[in-house]
Structure formats: C-alpha cells, structure tokens
Design an enzyme around this catalytic site. Structure first.
Site, PDB file in Angstrom:
ATOM      1  N   GLY A 228      46.705  52.981  49.309  1.00 14.96           N
ATOM      2  CA  GLY A 228      46.962  54.299  48.745  1.00 14.96           C
ATOM      3  C   GLY A 228      45.783  55.227  48.896  1.00 14.96           C
ATOM      4  O   GLY A 228      45.870  56.419  48.599  1.00 14.96           O
ATOM      5  N   VAL A 230      42.723  57.160  51.264  1.00 15.06           N
ATOM      6  CA  VAL A 230      42.844  58.013  52.445  1.00 15.06           C
ATOM      7  C   VAL A 230      42.835  57.190  53.734  1.00 15.06           C
ATOM      8  O   VAL A 230      43.702  57.358  54.602  1.00 15.06           O
ATOM      9  CB  VAL A 230      41.702  59.057  52.480  1.00 15.06           C
ATOM     10  N   ASP A 231      41.876  56.280  53.866  1.00 17.69           N
ATOM     11  CA  ASP A 231      41.706  55.574  55.135  1.00 17.69           C
ATOM     12  C   ASP A 231      42.931  54.734  55.498  1.00 17.69           C
ATOM     13  O   ASP A 231      43.459  54.831  56.606  1.00 17.69           O
ATOM     14  CB  ASP A 231      40.452  54.697  55.092  1.00 17.69           C
ATOM     15  N   LYS A 380      34.725  60.491  57.694  1.00 20.01           N
ATOM     16  CA  LYS A 380      35.746  60.716  56.666  1.00 20.01           C
ATOM     17  C   LYS A 380      36.429  62.070  56.816  1.00 20.01           C
ATOM     18  O   LYS A 380      37.650  62.175  56.665  1.00 20.01           O
ATOM     19  CB  LYS A 380      35.119  60.590  55.278  1.00 20.01           C
TER      20      LYS A 380
END
Length: 524
Positions: A228, A230-231, A380
């Site tokens: 859940g 971002v990555d 990121k």
C-alpha cells in the site's frame, strides 16, 4: 548499467558526500539520465557507460593528505566536460597542477560568491551568488589553462574554469536548495556545456521499463508483496501494464495498518480505477493475518524484537500464500535507486553504509525465485511521477511514508489490540485535520504515536486516567536529516481537542519538537 534507449547520460562520481544523491536528482530534474558510481570505479565501467559529462561530488576528506581519494585518470582522458564540486574541485586542481591548502578559517553554511569574468555556468546570473559552502581547504593556485570564475571572502578561488577543455570547478554546493541558481548552474552544465538531450521523462521511463520487464520475465508468473506504500504500488501498476494477469499481488493485513488501509488498497487495485486510470486490473489476494501477527507480539516490548517478529511472521505468511499460486518464478520488489546506492560498497571503504530494506529481504533465495526490480534506477520523486503517469490516484502516490512494521513501532512498548484501535483513530483525526488545513502536502511525514504512560485529565466533571498520544510532523528533502514541522498552534489545538473529546482512551496529547539528529523520525 544505464537503461538502453535514453541516449545522453552523465556520470556522477561519489567521493563520500552527504549530498551526492542530490546532485543526481538535480541532473535528472533536467531530463538527463545519470548514475552514481564510487570514485574507485574501473576504467572499463567508464568506457561502457560512455558519459557525455562527468560531475565530481564533494567529500569529507582533504586532498592535502596523500592517501585520500583521487580522480581516476580515465575521467580526464574521456575528453568530456567535467564539473568538480567542493572536494571534486580541489582534487581536480591538485591533479592538474594547481595547489590546495588548508584554510585558517573554515567556511560552513551561507556565503556570498562574486562572479569574476564571463563563463557559461554563471553568465547572466548577476554579479553575486548566494551559495552554500562546506569546506576546510581552498584552492590557492590555479592549474594551467584555468581562470578564476568566482571568489568569496574565505576562498579567493571559489570557482574555476578551463573553457577550452570544458573543465569547471565550484567550491560551493549548487545541488542544495540553499544555493541560489544552483539548479540552473547544473542545468547549464549538463544541457549547454555537455550538450545532453533531455529524454529522461516519466513516459519514456514507463515505455522502457515495460519493454525490459517483458523481455526479462517472458511468460513467467510474478508475485509481489503489495504494502500500500508508494513503491510497491507503482511496481504493481507498472508490472500490470507490462505483463497483465501474469502478476499476482499479495496484500497482507497484519493488524498493524492505518485506518481503512485494506479497503483503500483494494479500491485502488481491484479494477482499472477512475476514468483517467490506464492501469490494468490486478490479481489481488488479500490475506487476513491479523490474529497471527498480534498473537506473536503478545508480551513483547523491545522495538528490535518487535521488528524481527513482524518481519519473520510476514515471511511465513507470504511463503504460505505464494505456495498456493502455481508456477510462480519471479518475485517483484520495490527497490529504488537510493537502496541500490546505499547497499553499494567501495573497495576503499568510502561508500555509503549498507542499508537493509524491504521486509521480503532474503525471500528470492529462500523461495527459489528470480528477482525483478523495475524501479531500481529511480529516485522517490521519479517513482511518484511514474505512478501518476500510470494513473494511480494522487492520494496514494503522495501518501506519507509508513514503516514496514507499521503501527507495531508506533505503539511504544507492548502492542495490544486496544492500543492499536485508539492509535488508528487518533492518527486518522490528525491526518484529516492536516488535509483540511492544507498542511498534509507541506510536511514530509506526519503521524501519531501511542505512549503507554497514563496521565490524569478532566473531561466534563469526570476524572480521566488514560494514556497519551504524541503527534509528530517533520519537514525534509531526503529523510537523512529532518526538522520538526512548525505547524500552526490553532491546528495542533484542533487536533488535540478532537482526539481527547472523541477518544475515551486518551487523556493528553503532546507534540514532538525533536529534530533528526539527534532524534529519529520514528519513535521506535
């Protein structure tokens, strides 16, 4: 090595600076692909990478000592533009025949650099630059062919230029935001001086990543532990685009998640999503392992023990679920470029400290699976850009970081179900008020922690003797250092009032004003 098809690229040579990753990010912001390599890289690596420009980072050493890092001769022989920053400039000056000596007065922080002459890097930026310095040595004599390009109060040669060979050096740090026009200086070097074209975009990254995954995986089946975050979410969307139903995502509800997290993940990945989404439907398996995790944590209060138990239990659950999917040959992970850099080791011991990451670490070998990491070349901010281009919702892409052990390290001490229930509600109130006040995106990370310390309070006419909630919010660009966020007092007051009034298990709310260092961002 660099992804094929991106053409022009820049080599960033790391001499141990804390801001080397910032240099690479600034280069990529201008659409130019680059990679970070240690100063002791081989001649073959340089030839194979074939850079169109080279940037030498700063570093903690001094060139006035004999056994400190030096620039490989092959970089000078490459006949491409070179920009030396701080230590990189000093090493360049020393090795090309100039002189460097220790300064009587070190220069750290804000400084003013006066432009001298007319060089491509500074042309049109005005006569004075506000810059960020961090040095104890200074160039005192220019190498042959160089001219002084800038000066400061403590560095008579604050920048130097050999325009004919396209070699430049700056004593200050253009990569940090404190240096005015720093980004423009880097842009001029990579785009104007080195002549790099800007083909590094979210769309081109997706195109090449999809092609690479299809070639690598073929018709094999892939499993991904979806957290859940971002990555892993971007990996899921990217692999879905590349291989469709060959991908199965396993989402483990460990009982340590934020409020409504399972429902939000299922809503984001159970279908193509909103009208603007172009993410293919994903095979999503949700595993309810709450009792298994929480039973394993009973009576455990040491933070490291909690982390190990959570990690071990995750592996057991993930292996069990993977065994139910026939023919799986690949394990996908959300490894990103900083993970790769920080796990690299230089033979001279100057590389970054090795960092462990991802709670599926060790699984590929243990399960006999091959590893696919489609984000391993990305920072990121690039991961987020790719996620948006793939159609993931903004709220997911720009969600604040969440630790692998989840709320298990935000409930201090022993983890109990009742504590988790209170913390979820308190955290949800905090985040809701941050969003309402338009502060969620102004801070890098914000969360609540549960403090198992009882405090006396008065609610209405009744005495309340319950636990304490701590609020944490930080601002940072790299998470290596961070400052506590100076949220408006009325915002903190609203959050505090709501938590105490709406949650019977809380008697007091406190706000954390500790920077990193000396503190860490998480409490455990």
């Amino acid at each position: 090595m660099h992804p094929e098809g991106f053409g022009d690229r820049v080599l960033v040579v790391d001499f141990g600076s804390q801001t080397t990753q910032l240099i690479a990010r600034r280069v990529r912001e201008h659409g130019v692909y680059c990679e970070i390599h240690p100063f002791d890289l081989s001649d073959q690596t340089v030839r194979e990478f074939a850079p169109k420009g080279i940037i030498l980072s700063g570093g903690p050493e001094t060139v006035t000592e004999h056994l400190t890092p030096r620039i490989p001769q092959t970089l000078f022989d490459a006949r491409v533009p070179i920009l030396g920053i701080c230590y990189g400039m000093q090493a360049m000056a020393t090795q090309l025949g100039g002189r460097v000596r220790g300064s009587d007065r070190r220069e750290f922080g804000h400084a003013t650099a006066r432009i001298v002459g007319d060089t491509p890097l500074f042309r049109g930026l005005g006569g004075v630059l506000d810059v960020w310095m961090s040095h104890g040595d200074k160039v005192t004599e220019l190498p042959s062919g160089f001219e002084r390009a800038a000066e400061s109060g403590n560095a008579p040669i604050a920048a130097m230029a050999d325009v004919e060979r396209r070699f430049y050096g700056v004593q200050f740090h253009p990569e940090v935001t404190h240096t005015r026009h720093g980004g423009e200086i880097i842009r001029r070097f990579v785009r104007d001086v080195a002549g790099c074209r800007g083909g590094w975009t979210a769309e081109s990254i997706i195109e090449h990543a999809v092609a690479r995954v299809r070639t690598e995986v073929g018709d094999g089946k892939v499993i991904l532990g979806l957290s859940g975050g971002v990555d892993s979410s971007v990996v899921a969307a990217l692999l879905s685009r590349a291989i469709g139903d060959q991908l199965t995502c396993v989402f483990v509800d460990n009982g340590l998640l934020r409020k409504n997290e399972t429902a939000e993940v299922e809503a984001a990945f159970s279908s193509a999503g909103s009208g603007r989404s172009n993410v293919l439907p994903i095979n999503l398996v949700t595993v309810d392992a709450r009792d298994e995790f929480l039973d394993a944590l009973l009576g455990v209060d040491d933070p490291e023990d909690k982390r190990k138990i959570i990690g071990r239990t995750f592996i057991e659950v993930f292996e069990r679920e993977a065994a139910r999917i026939p023919g799986v040959a690949w394990l996908a992970q959300g490894t990103i470029y900083p993970d790769v850099i920080e796990s690299a080791a230089s033979k001279h011991g100057k590389a970054h400290v090795i960092k462990s990451h991802h709670n599926v670490g060790g699984l590929p070998e243990r399960m006999g699976l091959k590893l696919v990491e489609p984000l391993r070349d990305l920072f990121k901010d690039e991961v987020r850009a790719v996620g948006l281009a793939l159609g993931l919702p903004d709220r997911l892409v720009y969600r604040h970081p969440f630790p692998g052990p989840g709320l298990g390290v935000r409930v201090l001490g022993e983890v109990k179900r009742a504590y988790l229930d209170v913390l979820r509600e308190a955290d949800a109130i905090y985040i809701e008020e941050l969003r309402k006040a338009d502060y969620y995106d102004k801070v890098a990370q914000a969360f609540a922690v549960y403090l198992p310390v009882k405090s006396v309070g008065v609610v209405g006419d009744a005495r309340r003797h319950e636990h304490v909630i701590g609020l944490r919010a930080v601002v940072t660009t790299d998470f290596m250092t961070a400052n506590w966020a100076e949220l408006p007092h009325d915002l903190i007051a609203r959050v505090s009032n709501r938590i105490v009034n709406e949650l019977a298990g809380v008697s007091r709310v406190v706000y954390d004003v500790t920077n990193k260092p000396p503190g860490t961002i998480e409490w455990e």
